[in-house]
Design an enzyme around this catalytic site. Structure first.
Site, PDB file in Angstrom:
ATOM      1  N   LYS A  91       3.463  11.008 -80.429  1.00 38.27           N
ATOM      2  CA  LYS A  91       3.094  11.863 -79.297  1.00 38.27           C
ATOM      3  C   LYS A  91       3.070  13.321 -79.747  1.00 38.27           C
ATOM      4  O   LYS A  91       3.927  13.753 -80.533  1.00 38.27           O
ATOM      5  CB  LYS A  91       4.122  11.667 -78.173  1.00 38.27           C
ATOM      6  CG  LYS A  91       3.771  12.371 -76.867  1.00 38.27           C
ATOM      7  CD  LYS A  91       4.834  12.103 -75.807  1.00 38.27           C
ATOM      8  CE  LYS A  91       4.458  12.663 -74.445  1.00 38.27           C
ATOM      9  NZ  LYS A  91       5.476  12.415 -73.406  1.00 38.27           N
ATOM     10  N   SER A 116       3.429  10.720 -69.047  1.00 36.72           N
ATOM     11  CA  SER A 116       2.662  11.630 -69.874  1.00 36.72           C
ATOM     12  C   SER A 116       2.303  11.070 -71.247  1.00 36.72           C
ATOM     13  O   SER A 116       1.402  11.590 -71.884  1.00 36.72           O
ATOM     14  CB  SER A 116       3.444  12.938 -70.057  1.00 36.72           C
ATOM     15  OG  SER A 116       4.656  12.686 -70.734  1.00 36.72           O
ATOM     16  N   SER A 175       7.812   8.740 -68.458  1.00 36.53           N
ATOM     17  CA  SER A 175       6.622   8.927 -69.297  1.00 36.53           C
ATOM     18  C   SER A 175       6.437   7.937 -70.441  1.00 36.53           C
ATOM     19  O   SER A 175       5.392   7.942 -71.075  1.00 36.53           O
ATOM     20  CB  SER A 175       6.599  10.336 -69.869  1.00 36.53           C
ATOM     21  OG  SER A 175       6.122  11.213 -68.891  1.00 36.53           O
TER      22      SER A 175
HETATM   23  N1  GLN Z   1       5.533  11.964 -64.471  1.00 42.36           N
HETATM   24  C1  GLN Z   1       6.797  12.623 -64.481  1.00 42.36           C
HETATM   25  C2  GLN Z   1       6.590  14.105 -64.380  1.00 42.36           C
HETATM   26  O1  GLN Z   1       5.497  14.495 -64.261  1.00 42.36           O
HETATM   27  C3  GLN Z   1       7.566  12.259 -65.717  1.00 42.36           C
HETATM   28  C4  GLN Z   1       7.113  12.998 -66.909  1.00 42.36           C
HETATM   29  C5  GLN Z   1       7.858  12.609 -68.140  1.00 42.36           C
HETATM   30  O2  GLN Z   1       8.616  11.647 -68.147  1.00 42.36           O
HETATM   31  N2  GLN Z   1       7.666  13.400 -69.178  1.00 42.36           N
HETATM   32  O3  GLN Z   1       7.494  14.870 -64.404  1.00 42.36           O
END
Ligand code: GLN
Length: 485
Positions: free
Chosen positions: A78, A153, A177
């Site tokens: 990532k 994400s 995410s």
């Molecule tokens: N979708 C969640 C957010 O937008 C989690 C993001 C993540 O785990 N990095 O905060």
């Protein structure tokens, strides 16, 4: 097809000399080129660098000096994780030309096992989002249906694994995410216990919630990667001195788990009926295989999403202060004085969602509102954690859907942040309690989009969690199905 083999299969092929690391790497590179335009799961990759790493691994295998059973197998990374001399943009214009000067600890550990560091996987900007649509480099498509999102994400990581561009990848999970994109793309994603994996060299979003973890095509594969990347690190004082176990072996230990069904997540609004039915079948599976099923109620998880979006934005507000155009990041050409450098660079460098979070974070921490929002959210967090811990007196594993629906369409939720945030309702409380959790494929909805089930474990109970997940996986073939790409 080499590119759809698991990490375990590839490792066996290396051991009996039926493949060399350069064959494996060439297969993933070829697959990435063939499907890259359709998916856009990588922000960038360096074919020559990957093949160079593979050639070096070939020599090690030929001389019997391989560094580990996984020496010479690629792993996608990532774009949030530092790899020495490679770009790291975190999906943002802000860091577009940034080159990491050092390896994150997780990367150093993968290298010590000989694994090939493969490409920069797309993500929501600074990991803020649930669809990979907030990436400044453009969205990633879901390999099962190109007009759907891959989740986020870590959407690039999940799409790349599902499409055979890599067999395993690293993601980060602050509120879901890793698990949510794994569910949307029909693969396995593991968020380890907070403190299990070092965060050194991983760009911070919300430091008290962030954790790095693996995505892969089987439970065994993510277990293998966790055993490589996990463990205490003197560079990260939140990493914990609890020994790493042989997770691959531990994941084969079967027992009659007591499985808790999280009632607040099973009758909630917005739970799709296909998802509910698929989760019902998972429960039945455990029950018919000797597990006790017990309802578990955690009343405060209902406030979890609101508390998460207060804590995560407060921490993001503070963490992202370093991107000011001076110490780090894009510097506006229009700036004429210091105040201008800050404001114009940040205005130009950050996207809409990141700005929204920074403003929200500043607000919840501001003098007049700190107690009403931030302090209260922390109290909710403590309550949620103690409710989970109490529940684990009676059960070994807690089960819930990973997401309320299967993957949604591109653009469907972009304009409506609340609808987007609601996608995380089943995943965020796990981060607030610091627990390990895994999402594994458990079926398809009526549009043939994958569905994931989430299993949650005790702190540092990864072995048991992986074993319960593998027990289900062994009896099903959802994880062996591939997208029509
Ligand atoms: N979708 C969640 C957010 O937008 C989690 C993001 C993540 O785990 N990095 O905060």
């Amino acid at each position: 097809m080499i590119y759809y083999q698991t990490l375990k299969d590839l490792s066996s092929a290396l051991r009996i000399n039926s493949l060399l690391p350069s064959d494996i790497t060439a297969a993933f590179v070829g697959r990435t080129k063939a499907t890259g335009k359709a998916l856009h799961s990588f922000i960038c990759y360096d074919e020559a660098d990957a093949m160079g790493q593979a050639k070096a691994a070939d020599l090690r295998w030929k001389s019997g000096k391989n560094l580990s059973p996984y020496d010479g197998i690629p792993i996608g990374i990532k774009d949030m994780i530092s790899v020495r001399n490679q770009p790291m943009a975190c999906g943002s214009r802000m860091l577009e030309n940034y080159i990491s000067p050092y390896d994150a600890t997780v990367i150093a550990r993968l290298r010590a096992a000989g694994m090939i560091i493969w490409g920069r996987l797309n993500m929501d900007e600074f990991a803020m989002g649930s669809s990979t649509e907030t990436s400044a480099f453009g969205p990633t498509q879901n390999p099962w249906n190109l007009s759907c999102v891959p989740g986020g994400s870590s959407g690039g990581s999940a799409a790349a694994v599902a499409a055979g561009q890599t067999c395993v990848a690293l993601g980060t999970d602050t509120g879901g995410s890793i698990r949510q994109p794994a569910a949307f793309c029909g693969i396995v994603g593991l968020k380890p216990t907070y403190g299990r994996v070092s965060r050194y060299g991983v760009t911070a979003f919300a430091s008290s919630l962030d954790q790095v973890g693996p995505l892969g095509r089987s439970v065994e594969d993510v277990a293998a990667i966790l055993a490589i990347i996990g463990g205490q690190d003197s560079y990260d004082s939140t990493s914990v001195d609890i020994p790493i176990e042989d997770y691959v072996h531990a994941s084969t230990v079967e027992k009659p788990w007591r499985v808790g069904i999280l009632s607040e997540f099973m009758d909630g609004d917005g739970l799709d009926c296909d998802v509910a039915a698929a989760i019902g079948r998972v429960v039945q599976f455990y029950e018919s295989h000797g597990c006790q099923i017990r309802p578990v109620s955690l009343p405060n998880v209902k406030a979890g999403l609101a508390a998460y979006y207060i804590i995560a934005t407060a921490e993001a507000f503070s963490n992202l202060a370093r991107f000011d155009g001076i110490r780090y990041g894009h510097r506006s050409k229009a700036a004429t004085n210091v105040a201008d450098i800050y404001s114009k660079s940040r205005a130009e460098g950050f996207g809409e969602e990141v700005k929204r979070r920074i403003i929200l974070g500043a607000f919840v921490l501001s003098g007049g509102f700190h107690d009403a929002y931030y302090t209260r959210a922390q109290k909710v967090r403590s309550l949620i954690r103690s409710e989970y811990m109490r529940a684990f007196d009676d059960v070994d594993i807690i089960l819930s859907p990973t997401t309320p629906t299967a993957a949604f369409c591109e653009h469907e939720k972009c304009e409506d942040p609340l609808a987007m945030y609601l996608n995380d309702v089943y995943t965020v409380t796990v981060n607030m309690a610091g627990l390990p959790a895994i999402s594994i494929p458990c079926g398809f909805d009526n549009n043939h989009m994958p569905i994931g089930v989430q299993l949650i474990g005790r702190p540092f109970g990864e072995s048991d969690l992986l074993a319960a997940a593998r027990f289900y996986e062994k009896a099903h073939d959802f994880h062996r199905q591939h997208p029509p790409l």
